[in-house]
Design an enzyme around this catalytic site. Structure first.
Site, PDB file in Angstrom:
ATOM      1  CE  LYS A 114      -3.668   1.039  10.588  1.00 44.65           C
ATOM      2  NZ  LYS A 114      -4.238   0.187   9.524  1.00 44.65           N
TER       3      LYS A 114
ATOM      4  CG  ASP B 249     -15.617   5.051  12.262  1.00 38.70           C
ATOM      5  OD1 ASP B 249     -15.321   4.537  11.170  1.00 38.70           O
ATOM      6  OD2 ASP B 249     -15.002   6.007  12.756  1.00 38.70           O
TER       7      ASP B 249
ATOM      8  CE  LYS C 159      -6.578   6.440   5.609  1.00 34.48           C
ATOM      9  NZ  LYS C 159      -6.767   6.594   7.071  1.00 34.48           N
TER      10      LYS C 159
ATOM     11  CB  SER D 288     -12.074  -0.149   8.437  1.00 35.66           C
ATOM     12  OG  SER D 288     -11.234  -0.169   7.286  1.00 35.66           O
TER      13      SER D 288
ATOM     14  CB  VAL E 267      -6.043  -2.245   3.910  1.00 32.11           C
ATOM     15  CG1 VAL E 267      -6.397  -3.724   3.751  1.00 32.11           C
ATOM     16  CG2 VAL E 267      -4.819  -2.097   4.807  1.00 32.11           C
TER      17      VAL E 267
ATOM     18  CD  GLU F  20      -0.993   0.423   3.719  1.00 30.58           C
ATOM     19  OE1 GLU F  20      -1.378   1.601   3.772  1.00 30.58           O
ATOM     20  OE2 GLU F  20      -1.255  -0.435   4.571  1.00 30.58           O
TER      21      GLU F  20
ATOM     22  CG  ASP G 291      -9.076  -1.627   5.567  1.00 32.57           C
ATOM     23  OD1 ASP G 291      -9.252  -0.919   4.556  1.00 32.57           O
ATOM     24  OD2 ASP G 291      -8.185  -1.416   6.418  1.00 32.57           O
TER      25      ASP G 291
END
Length: 310
Positions: free
Chosen positions: A160, A139, A87, A141, A107, A26, A143
């Site tokens: 994370k 919220d 981003k 992601s 990602v 990435e 991903d």
């Protein structure tokens, strides 16, 4: 998105045509995840680790509205220093391409582009997931959704640790994403080796891991395999120290009205300050470790494919 809409570097085209191992990387960590010049230095080091292991690195980004697979050192420097690099997740790719702008892929976007280019393995630091308090904020992601539908093996140091790891693993289970611990029974938490949660299955041999992944896709089961590779014990943070720094950084982000995609870069930056740089060292080391494992996996998957063709 089709292969024809992506500009793939000549070296990577040749490797893919020869069914040689390739590893996607990435670019968000270069532009947003690590401070300059650490982002550029880490990107170069990760590419070098992949080459040493016998694979070809393929760093992915959008430059001048063009989806690019494989960047030069000058282009990586540009991603790090331009200052206005967007981003990009899956939803952001159309606008970036249409506007002719530059963007660093997350990602989710990197997985998508890698699959369309024909790359089977992707090395990252840690994936996104359900944010703390996500049961109220929703919220989550992108991903996770990409992992559920895009057939790429993703090597990471877990989720994370600023996220809700338990809820993230529940979503991965719902989406049918196998979480495989390489050499570990415990799911890692980015800065630490043990999150307190288990992986779905432990694998200790790289050929066995490659076979598991190949069988999944041969069965027609689309979607990723998440390979959890814990950070070296030499560089992991103490769990209590990491949690204290995360809590402080999240509180600061909330007080400052920081939300959405801006939370993770802010928190990672504050953690580096709060841990006197130790979280940054850990971040760099786990990225390099994941690059090495991803390259070994790409080599094993290429051997698996070549054996099946005989």
């Amino acid at each position: 998105m089709t292969r024809s809409s992506i500009r793939v570097a000549d070296e990577i085209v040749a490797a893919l045509e020869a069914k040689a191992p390739v590893v996607a990387l990435e670019s968000t960590l270069i532009a947003h995840g690590l401070p300059h010049p650490a982002g550029v230095e880490t990107a170069a080091a990760a590419e070098a680790e992949i080459r040493r292991a016998g694979a070809v690195p393929a760093t992915i980004a959008v430059l001048d509205g063009e989806i690019r697979v494989g960047l030069s050192a000058t282009e990586i420097e540009r991603i790090a220093t331009a200052g206005d690099v967007a981003k990009l997740s899956r939803r952001d790719l159309p606008a970036a391409v249409a506007s002719g702008g530059d963007g660093a892929t997350t990602v989710a976007a990197t997985m998508l582009i890698a699959e369309r280019a024909g790359i089977e393995v992707f090395a990252t630091g840690g994936i996104g997931g359900v944010h703390r308090g996500g049961e109220a904020s929703l919220d989550v992601s992108a991903d996770l959704h990409e992992l559920g539908q895009t057939s790429v093996a993703v090597v990471c140091a877990g989720v994370k640790s600023i996220l809700d790891i338990g809820r993230t693993l529940e979503v991965l289970e719902t989406l049918g994403v196998p979480v495989i611990g390489f050499g570990t029974d415990s799911f890692p938490a980015f800065y630490t080796r043990d999150s307190g949660f288990d992986v779905d299955r432990r694998v200790d041999d790289i050929a066995e891991l490659a076979r598991l992944i190949r069988v999944k896709w041969d069965l027609g089961l689309d979607g990723a395999v998440l390979v959890a590779n814990p950070i070296s014990a030499l560089y992991e943070l103490e769990f209590e120290d990491a949690e204290a720094a995360i809590g402080s950084a999240l509180s600061e982000a909330h007080a400052a009205g920081i939300s959405g995609s801006r939370v993770t870069p802010f928190v990672l930056g504050r953690m580096a300050e709060l841990t006197s740089g130790n979280s940054l060292k850990a971040n760099v080391e786990l990225i390099l470790s994941n690059a090495r494992l991803a390259a070994a996996l790409a080599v094993a998957l290429a051997a698996e494919s070549n054996n099946d063709c005989r």
